[in-house]
Design an enzyme around this catalytic site. Structure first.
Site, PDB file in Angstrom:
ATOM      1  N   ALA A   1       0.855  -1.192   0.000  1.00  0.00           N
ATOM      2  CA  ALA A   1       0.000   0.000   0.000  1.00  0.00           C
ATOM      3  C   ALA A   1       0.890   1.241   0.000  1.00  0.00           C
ATOM      4  O   ALA A   1       2.091   1.155   0.236  1.00  0.00           O
ATOM      5  CB  ALA A   1      -0.896   0.015   1.236  1.00  0.00           C
ATOM      6  N   LYS A   2       0.322   2.363  -0.282  1.00  0.00           N
ATOM      7  CA  LYS A   2       1.065   3.631  -0.177  1.00  0.00           C
ATOM      8  C   LYS A   2       0.056   4.766  -0.146  1.00  0.00           C
ATOM      9  O   LYS A   2      -1.079   4.618  -0.605  1.00  0.00           O
ATOM     10  CB  LYS A   2       1.987   3.815  -1.386  1.00  0.00           C
ATOM     11  N   GLY A   3       0.490   5.906   0.363  1.00  0.00           N
ATOM     12  CA  GLY A   3      -0.434   7.031   0.386  1.00  0.00           C
ATOM     13  C   GLY A   3       0.273   8.292   0.813  1.00  0.00           C
ATOM     14  O   GLY A   3       1.508   8.364   0.811  1.00  0.00           O
TER      15      GLY A   3
END
Ligand code: NAD
Length: 430
Positions: A114-116
């Protein structure tokens, strides 16, 4: 600040997603990846975009946009950093989330990718404002993150303090009985707030270890080797720190404010002390001269460590690179065209999903300690980290030799094959 035109910014963002997809396609073609599994891995599972208001110090309200992209969780909870930077958008988050899936798979961790982050320039906000922005962002993410669901960590312009604010906000939304069971909702926390010894240096130490393993494999002594570092933040500093301890010499550094050079070597500790007193900038450091940013990657050196942003090594500067080893501390620093040029010229690239995987491995150790109520000593953490990184490095170098392919393709193949096996064994619900 290095100012980019809107067109350049757009190219950087689009480039990252197309790069990760091309890297994936290349490896998937070589192994003949099952077509159905390929369809699954080509898309992201969930994409969250949140707009949220925050009161500024002057009393006005500003609206911010935050992202969290969850690519794949077949191996375990989603894992990946939160970045605060003007280039953060949905495509950047997608690309970086995908890289996290390959990275955690390659490292043999029980995590997905995931990333954000938030699209903002943190230098424009006070610490109090950044705290309110972070807390409100955490609240907006709500239960889309969680210690067994999706576990953020620091990335560009976020740090242990940011993680402590996220933890505190997240825990505050839980009932008193549940609070302490949520300690592992984020990693990269300060030690006092449930962080792990060694997490601070895990990524940079891992970059250094990968360089060391490679040098040992090639019978190269790192003593007196010259290296350059782009990005003197968490990753760049610690990689430089350990390389200098090994006897290598840092001859040039570039950060968001400019570039500096000293052929005789720049003291890593002195530069850190200077940046701490100079709002994080390397510019004005007395024991070095200013260098034109455009000349940075073409400098005469043995090892080049990009440890800032993506897509910085391109077809424009790749032909000028003199280093014979590029150790990717950053995620996605080398675009596909540049890589082709460099590989043809005999330059070795230690790929990001291997080279900077010390960070997520260190995060895994922190998560395990929180989950099990344990506290490990620094030497124990570093020893375990080295063991895991050595395993990954050995697998990659052996696959690369066996299949006569570059190290990135080898790393992708190992990562994708692990995911393929999981899907084949479990099948697709229902
Ligand atoms: P950081 O915020 O601590 O440091 C970033 C550095 O990059 C700063 O020195 C900044 O001045 C510099 N920089 C920013 N924009 C730049 C530009 N346009 N040109 C040159 N330099 C620029 O960030 P970090 O945590 O060290 O992360 C750096 C890279 O490493 C990112 O790509 C990140 O995704 C990757 N990474 C970080 C970790 C981690 O544990 N922190 C783990 C794996 C990968």
């Amino acid at each position: 600040m290095i100012v980019k035109t809107p067109e350049q910014k757009k190219a950087v963002k689009q480039g990252m997603l197309s790069n990760v997809m091309r890297q994936f396609d290349n490896a998937a073609d070589i192994i003949g990846l099952n077509a159905n599994i390929r369809k699954i891995l080509e898309v992201t599972n969930n994409e969250l975009v949140v707009h949220f208001p925050v009161r500024m110090d002057n009393g006005e309200v500003e609206i911010f946009t935050g992202y969290r992209v969850q690519h794949n969780n077949s191996l375990g909870p989603y894992k990946g950093g939160l970045r605060y930077h003007p280039t953060v958008d949905i495509d950047a988050a997608r690309a970086l989330a995908m890289w996290m899936t390959w990275k955690t798979s390659l490292a043999g961790l029980p995590y997905g990718g995931a990333k954000g982050g938030i699209q903002l320039d943190p230098t424009k906000y006070s610490d109090e404002e950044l705290q309110r922005i972070t807390r409100r962002f955490t609240y907006a993410l709500g239960d889309n993150i969680g210690p067994e669901l999706d576990i953020p960590a620091p990335d560009v312009n976020t740090n242990p303090q940011t993680m402590a604010w996220i933890l505190d906000t997240y825990m505050s939304t839980k009932s008193p009985a549940e609070r302490s069971t949520n300690m592992h909702v984020v990693t990269g926390k300060p030690i006092g707030a449930g962080g792990s010894q060694g997490r601070d240096r895990a990524t940079g130490y891992g970059v250094f270890l990968n360089i060391k393993f490679w040098a040992e494999n090639k019978n190269i002594d790192l003593k007196d080797k010259r290296f350059i570092v782009q990005g003197f933040g968490n990753v760049g500093f610690w990689a430089a720190y350990f390389l200098e301890k090994e006897g290598a010499s840092m001859v040039a550094v570039q950060d968001a404010y400019g570039s500096i050079i000293n052929e005789e070597g720049i003291s890593v500790d002195d530069l850190l002390a200077y940046t701490k007193a100079n709002k994080g900038s390397i510019m004005g450091f007395s024991n070095a001269e200013t260098l034109d940013n455009a000349d940075f990657f073409g400098l005469d050196c043995d090892i080049c460590i990009p440890a800032a942003l993506g897509n910085v090594i391109t077809s424009t500067n790749a032909p000028k690179i003199k280093a014979y080893l590029i150790a990717e501390g950053a995620n996605g620093p080398t675009d596909v065209e540049a890589e082709e040029i460099l590989l043809k010229r005999g330059v070795t690239i230690l790929p990001d999903i291997l080279c900077n995987s010390g960070g997520v491995i260190g995060s895994y150790f922190e998560w395990l300690q929180n989950r099990n109520g344990e506290i490990w000593q620094l030497d124990e953490v570093l020893e375990k980290l080295e063991k895991k990184l050595k395993e990954s490095f050995t697998k990659v170098i052996e696959t690369s030799a066996k299949r006569e392919i570059d190290m990135r393709t080898a790393a992708f193949i190992i990562a994708i094959e692990r995911l393929e096996e999981t899907y084949v064994q479990r099948g697709i619900f229902p």
